[in-house]
Enzyme design. Structure first.
Site, mmCIF file in Angstrom:
data_model
loop_
_atom_site.group_PDB
_atom_site.id
_atom_site.type_symbol
_atom_site.label_atom_id
_atom_site.label_comp_id
_atom_site.label_asym_id
_atom_site.label_seq_id
_atom_site.Cartn_x
_atom_site.Cartn_y
_atom_site.Cartn_z
ATOM 1 N N ASN A 1 0.861 -1.189 0.000
ATOM 2 C CA ASN A 1 0.000 0.000 0.000
ATOM 3 C C ASN A 1 0.903 1.246 0.000
ATOM 4 O O ASN A 1 1.539 1.575 1.000
ATOM 5 C CB ASN A 1 -0.891 -0.066 1.259
ATOM 6 C CG ASN A 1 -1.796 1.145 1.422
ATOM 7 O OD1 ASN A 1 -1.485 2.234 0.944
ATOM 8 N ND2 ASN A 1 -2.902 0.954 2.117
ATOM 9 N N PHE B 1 -6.629 7.810 2.983
ATOM 10 C CA PHE B 1 -7.148 6.673 2.219
ATOM 11 C C PHE B 1 -8.220 5.964 3.057
ATOM 12 O O PHE B 1 -8.502 6.361 4.192
ATOM 13 C CB PHE B 1 -6.022 5.705 1.814
ATOM 14 C CG PHE B 1 -5.369 4.989 2.963
ATOM 15 C CD1 PHE B 1 -4.398 5.601 3.725
ATOM 16 C CD2 PHE B 1 -5.741 3.691 3.293
ATOM 17 C CE1 PHE B 1 -3.803 4.935 4.799
ATOM 18 C CE2 PHE B 1 -5.143 3.011 4.364
ATOM 19 C CZ PHE B 1 -4.173 3.647 5.112
ATOM 20 N N ASP C 1 -1.084 -4.314 10.919
ATOM 21 C CA ASP C 1 -2.442 -4.658 10.538
ATOM 22 C C ASP C 1 -3.331 -3.637 11.219
ATOM 23 O O ASP C 1 -3.177 -3.373 12.409
ATOM 24 C CB ASP C 1 -2.814 -6.074 10.985
ATOM 25 C CG ASP C 1 -4.098 -6.513 10.291
ATOM 26 O OD1 ASP C 1 -4.155 -6.455 9.049
ATOM 27 O OD2 ASP C 1 -5.050 -6.895 10.989
ATOM 28 N N SER C 2 -4.202 -3.032 10.441
ATOM 29 C CA SER C 2 -4.995 -1.961 11.017
ATOM 30 C C SER C 2 -6.428 -2.051 10.535
ATOM 31 O O SER C 2 -6.746 -2.816 9.625
ATOM 32 C CB SER C 2 -4.383 -0.605 10.656
ATOM 33 O OG SER C 2 -4.117 -0.527 9.279
ATOM 34 N N ARG D 1 -1.590 4.656 13.304
ATOM 35 C CA ARG D 1 -0.333 4.205 12.695
ATOM 36 C C ARG D 1 0.843 5.005 13.257
ATOM 37 O O ARG D 1 1.897 4.456 13.564
ATOM 38 C CB ARG D 1 -0.436 4.342 11.168
ATOM 39 C CG ARG D 1 0.668 3.640 10.414
ATOM 40 C CD ARG D 1 0.332 3.464 8.937
ATOM 41 N NE ARG D 1 -0.827 2.618 8.764
ATOM 42 C CZ ARG D 1 -2.055 3.066 8.470
ATOM 43 N NH1 ARG D 1 -2.274 4.335 8.267
ATOM 44 N NH2 ARG D 1 -3.058 2.232 8.372
ATOM 45 N N TYR E 1 -11.066 4.691 5.160
ATOM 46 C CA TYR E 1 -12.205 5.293 5.864
ATOM 47 C C TYR E 1 -11.948 6.749 6.285
ATOM 48 O O TYR E 1 -12.776 7.331 6.988
ATOM 49 C CB TYR E 1 -12.545 4.450 7.104
ATOM 50 C CG TYR E 1 -13.004 3.045 6.778
ATOM 51 C CD1 TYR E 1 -14.335 2.768 6.490
ATOM 52 C CD2 TYR E 1 -12.093 1.984 6.732
ATOM 53 C CE1 TYR E 1 -14.754 1.482 6.179
ATOM 54 C CE2 TYR E 1 -12.507 0.695 6.426
ATOM 55 C CZ TYR E 1 -13.834 0.453 6.147
ATOM 56 O OH TYR E 1 -14.250 -0.827 5.833
ATOM 57 N N ASP E 2 -10.820 7.338 5.902
ATOM 58 C CA ASP E 2 -10.485 8.694 6.361
ATOM 59 C C ASP E 2 -11.590 9.729 6.087
ATOM 60 O O ASP E 2 -11.828 10.605 6.921
ATOM 61 C CB ASP E 2 -9.155 9.174 5.743
ATOM 62 C CG ASP E 2 -7.949 8.530 6.419
ATOM 63 O OD1 ASP E 2 -8.107 7.948 7.506
ATOM 64 O OD2 ASP E 2 -6.850 8.610 5.847
#
Ligand code: IMP
Length: 194
Positions: free
Chosen positions: A9, A149, A70-71, A179, A151-152
């Site tokens: 990403n 990017f 992982d988020s 993050r 759900y922002d």
């Protein structure tokens, strides 16, 4: 120090490069490993197990120390969904459809509390370590902003009242994001001896 960052990403890699600027840690993304073409497994039920699964896999395949994250987004009114399924929440599995589905499920709902969570895992010759960062907020009623990017556009972080995450600059987002809060622990995780 050089580490592999188990991601493809580009936006996430750019955020993390900015978070770690000046730390002396350089990250190589999976784009530097064209032979590693397969999907990296991430089918565990929790963020930290998924991060560990990815970092272990890349370490085993390359022999080089690896950090993986992982988020995802947890929405209280949806009992923590989409959670570890954030990327593929809608059948189309892209950000506009994921956001539209979430707004639809919360229509008429006053309880809109949510949080982004990010687990990181480092795996290398010195063993395995994990850390986590969180960012609390609310789900908006309509998308706003062009930055970030995922759900922002529909996430209103409590640290910036009245603004969506997608309306922040990358520096503003990194200062308060899940993050940013996870990856700022990376230098001490790498130094830790246990
Ligand atoms: P990943 O496991 O870190 O790749 O994230 C899974 C999904 O969570 C992404 O595809 C996004 O839908 C969502 N997500 C993770 N971090 C963010 C963020 O910083 N902003 C918006 N959405 C995010």
């Amino acid at each position: 120090m050089e580490l592999i960052f188990a991601t493809r990403n580009a936006h996430k890699a750019e955020e993390v490069a900015q978070i770690l600027a000046g730390s002396g840690i350089q990250l190589l993304t999976l784009d530097a490993f064209p032979d590693l073409t397969e999907e990296i497994p991430e089918d565990a039920p929790t963020f930290d197990e998924n991060a560990l699964q990815k970092a272990r896999y890349v370490y085993q395949r390359t022999g080089l120390p690896c950090v993986a994250d992982d988020s995802g987004l947890e929405v209280d009114a949806l009992r923590g969904a989409p959670g570890v399924h954030s990327k593929r929440f809608s059948p189309e599995a892209d950000a506009p459809h994921n956001n539209a589905l979430l707004l639809h499920l919360l229509e008429g709902q006053e309880e809109r509390a949510a949080r982004f969570r990010c687990a990181i895992a480092v795996v290398g010759p010195e063993g395995e370590r994990t850390a986590e960062g969180r960012c609390e907020g609310q789900i908006a009623t309509a998308p706003r902003g062009e930055g970030g990017f995922g759900y922002d556009p529909i996430f209103l972080p409590e640290d910036y009242p009245g603004r969506a995450m997608a309306e922040l600059s990358m520096g503003e987002k990194n200062a308060i994001s899940h993050r940013g809060r996870a990856f700022r622990q990376l230098p001490s995780l790498l130094k830790r001896r246990d």
